[in-house]
Design a protein around this motif. Sequence first.
Motif, short mmCIF file in Angstrom:
data_model
loop_
_atom_site.label_atom_id
_atom_site.label_comp_id
_atom_site.label_asym_id
_atom_site.label_seq_id
_atom_site.Cartn_x
_atom_site.Cartn_y
_atom_site.Cartn_z
N UNK A 1 0.83 -1.20 0.00
CA UNK A 1 0.00 0.00 0.00
C UNK A 1 0.86 1.25 0.00
N UNK B 1 -14.08 -1.79 -0.62
CA UNK B 1 -13.75 -3.04 0.07
C UNK B 1 -14.31 -4.22 -0.72
N UNK C 1 -16.73 -6.91 -0.22
CA UNK C 1 -16.66 -8.26 0.31
C UNK C 1 -17.26 -9.27 -0.66
N UNK D 1 -9.87 -5.65 5.68
CA UNK D 1 -10.87 -4.60 5.49
C UNK D 1 -10.23 -3.22 5.37
N UNK E 1 -7.30 -2.34 4.48
CA UNK E 1 -6.55 -2.14 3.23
C UNK E 1 -7.50 -2.15 2.03
N UNK E 2 -8.80 -2.28 2.29
CA UNK E 2 -9.85 -2.33 1.25
C UNK E 2 -9.68 -3.52 0.30
N UNK F 1 -10.73 -6.73 1.05
CA UNK F 1 -12.08 -7.29 1.14
C UNK F 1 -12.28 -8.60 0.42
#
Lengths: 248, 248, 248, 248
Positions: A212, C188, C190, D184, D186-187, D189
């Motif tokens: 990141x 995100x 999911x 989560x 760090x997105x 997901x």
Amino acid sequence: MKEKIDRIVESRETKAGLYFDYTIQVLILLSILGFTIETLPNLSPQLVDFLEDFEIFCIVIFSIEYLIRIYIARKKLKFIFSFYGIIDLVAILPFYLSFGLDLRSARVFRFLRLFRLIKLIRYNRAIRRFSIAFHMIREELIIFSVVSLILIYLSAVGIYYFENAAQPEVFSSIFSSLWWSVVTLTTVGYGDVVPITIGGRIFTFIILMIGLGIIAIPSGMISSALTEARSIEKKKNIQETTKATLPE
Amino acid sequence: MKEKIDRIVESRETKAGLYFDYTIQVLILLSILGFTIETLPNLSPQLVDFLEDFEIFCIVIFSIEYLIRIYIARKKLKFIFSFYGIIDLVAILPFYLSFGLDLRSARVFRFLRLFRLIKLIRYNRAIRRFSIAFHMIREELIIFSVVSLILIYLSAVGIYYFENAAQPEVFSSIFSSLWWSVVTLTTVGYGDVVPITIGGRIFTFIILMIGLGIIAIPSGMISSALTEARSIEKKKNIQETTKATLPE
Amino acid sequence: MKEKIDRIVESRETKAGLYFDYTIQVLILLSILGFTIETLPNLSPQLVDFLEDFEIFCIVIFSIEYLIRIYIARKKLKFIFSFYGIIDLVAILPFYLSFGLDLRSARVFRFLRLFRLIKLIRYNRAIRRFSIAFHMIREELIIFSVVSLILIYLSAVGIYYFENAAQPEVFSSIFSSLWWSVVTLTTVGYGDVVPITIGGRIFTFIILMIGLGIIAIPSGMISSALTEARSIEKKKNIQETTKATLPE
Amino acid sequence: MKEKIDRIVESRETKAGLYFDYTIQVLILLSILGFTIETLPNLSPQLVDFLEDFEIFCIVIFSIEYLIRIYIARKKLKFIFSFYGIIDLVAILPFYLSFGLDLRSARVFRFLRLFRLIKLIRYNRAIRRFSIAFHMIREELIIFSVVSLILIYLSAVGIYYFENAAQPEVFSSIFSSLWWSVVTLTTVGYGDVVPITIGGRIFTFIILMIGLGIIAIPSGMISSALTEARSIEKKKNIQETTKATLPE
């Protein structure tokens, strides 16, 4: 005669030229829309027929446009081998070849006409600013790409050694692990390939922290370069204004 | 009388005006909360009744407010056709129409009142800075959007040709592939549409490398423009201060 | 005597003070690690016993530290009601209360000691730069938050109307849709709540285009503000240097 | 003789030196490709044999290169214990050791040769700019990391208390919750660990709002630092030019 056509096809200053330009662009969009619809399964035969007819219509128009552009070009060979010349040809050629051969799948090259739409963008100043900025960070971008590729590869090697034993189906080789690296480090995270061992998860955490940080770099570089490009532009404007207002 | 009401409804300088403003804003929030709760399945009939009564109460208040605003407006037509005038009307109209017609679903327009809340933001300097910055990068934003759209479309065409044979159900047409493009290039990555062929995965990797570079651009542009907007603002302040302190 | 303790507990200049500080910090980390391990299911009774003993040991040490800090504080009440004073108390109190009452779950407050670790950060210049930058963009951050919240709510309302009929279980109310909004707009993704209708997908595309533009803003703001903060700092340094070197 | 070899191995100015360099780099890439292919399951015995032979060939070449580099080094010990010296040794050593012992898995260290490829990057100016920028934000990066780690831990504790009762299998301990935090915030997901309680979802929303703000910071810092580094570089260039053109 030739000059008249030239003014219509190449310039947008006359009304006819403007209409010609818009017609071609709308036709490109429609032809691409038709091509997109054609891929839908279970289309009614009527619609398929209509789309094929429309395709032929588009190809005819684009062929005429192509021939006109060759006709009015001063250096014909130069146009034929120019970027747009090749795009125009590749976008219509598969159609003619597909009569004799089975080249249906080659029709996909029609989408290349999309690049013609780039002409829609006529903000020269903004593009110049972008190109100054990209020129400025060319070296950084290359370093960034090499470092990213190495990080992606090392992540794949690492996760392979952590997860292969636990999930031999999913992390079956470093190639599969490379897919995980790409999906994870870009933060896409489909969820089709997920580490389950504790070692693999801690490794993912470390890799993501580094990744990141690295992903944040291009945004920073572009921002920095655009600020610079803007200030260069401004200085130039001031210099030009100063020159213009200075008594000689 | 009219002037007195005007001072309450339009200005926030008197205590009554402040209370009026807060009451309306709280009522907007409550009416939106009620609307949100109404969508819950399996509500008790008592709660449904209460929410409907509360809705009628809100509509009555908002109708009175709307009429007062028309009454005190100097140019009544101008207010009615202004941004807020239309929002106010569209937010209450469906309720009255739904008596005769079956317009229950039209009640959704109540959420438009949300825009009234934008008035909550009163940081004029910050908004001016934003608007200067956005004006500055208007051209870049358009170029960026066109390039993004072309990239999304090309990604969809590419993945369709790689994955259609392997997953005809998932990548059934370029339209389905467009969904994949959007979900992937924005790095959302739901995981409902995932490439499984080697070609498709390599293609995804290349597209993501390009796409992430492109996604980094707006952040860079905004940063650069805000820096510029800030420095313009500062220069203006200095000029104004200089003017104010200079002897005349 | 009191002064001597004070020099150990509050200052880091003496060797004893440094050791005391490190001991407490290591103990905080260990106590948090113990607390984390305790949540693991199927621990051996021996380990549970050891962790409970270690917890009692930590609590005793922290209680002594707390009492010492009260003892050496000049204004005792001020320390007790200060940020660190309250944290220290809340982190040990539940343990004592849990003797009489069933307050096991209250022991979670031990994690509050984490904030004590913030003291580890001693880069005052960098923190000052951050705080200048945040002060500068305070207004922009509030505008940004309000606009984000409105966008998240509007996305939820929109997707509810597109998807509720097709997936009544998943998009059962606007509350469920809000979960989708948050997960999608933060990228995100999911994959537990995914639109499947064409309308919902086109809506998602539009919302994501707007949302990603908005998500790019804070990064740009912070960058711009940090640049400014840096230049302010530099100017101050120059002024101070100039003052220091000027003859008086 | 020694000087002649030195000019080939260490310098890239002669044609032979350039060829030597490219040969080694291509061999590194091929050896890494071979290593990657070897991990594929179900390889034909012929391919396995070929890859093993190729590995031996590479090891022989790299061993010779290593010995030559020791031979031509002025301070032999300094080279052996230098970064590249150790990498070169670690990359070939496991092969020799695996004759006697069962060190097949140690062969993974071959990938370390990747670092040799960093030499491919020869954009000194850009690297210097990066290193100036990183030096500038070193303190901010440390603060950022500590704050991120605390946020990740607090998120894990929070979600554990919200979700443990509802999903005891998924959020079985704070360690499992830490995996959720990382994925989560760090997105990424993946969707393997998703909160389902209302409390957990609201908590996720709040954590994400804070987390995304924090994730935006490094990009802003890097951008700000690179702008600064660029301006420092420019000033130096101007000073140098001024010095060079000034009469002495």
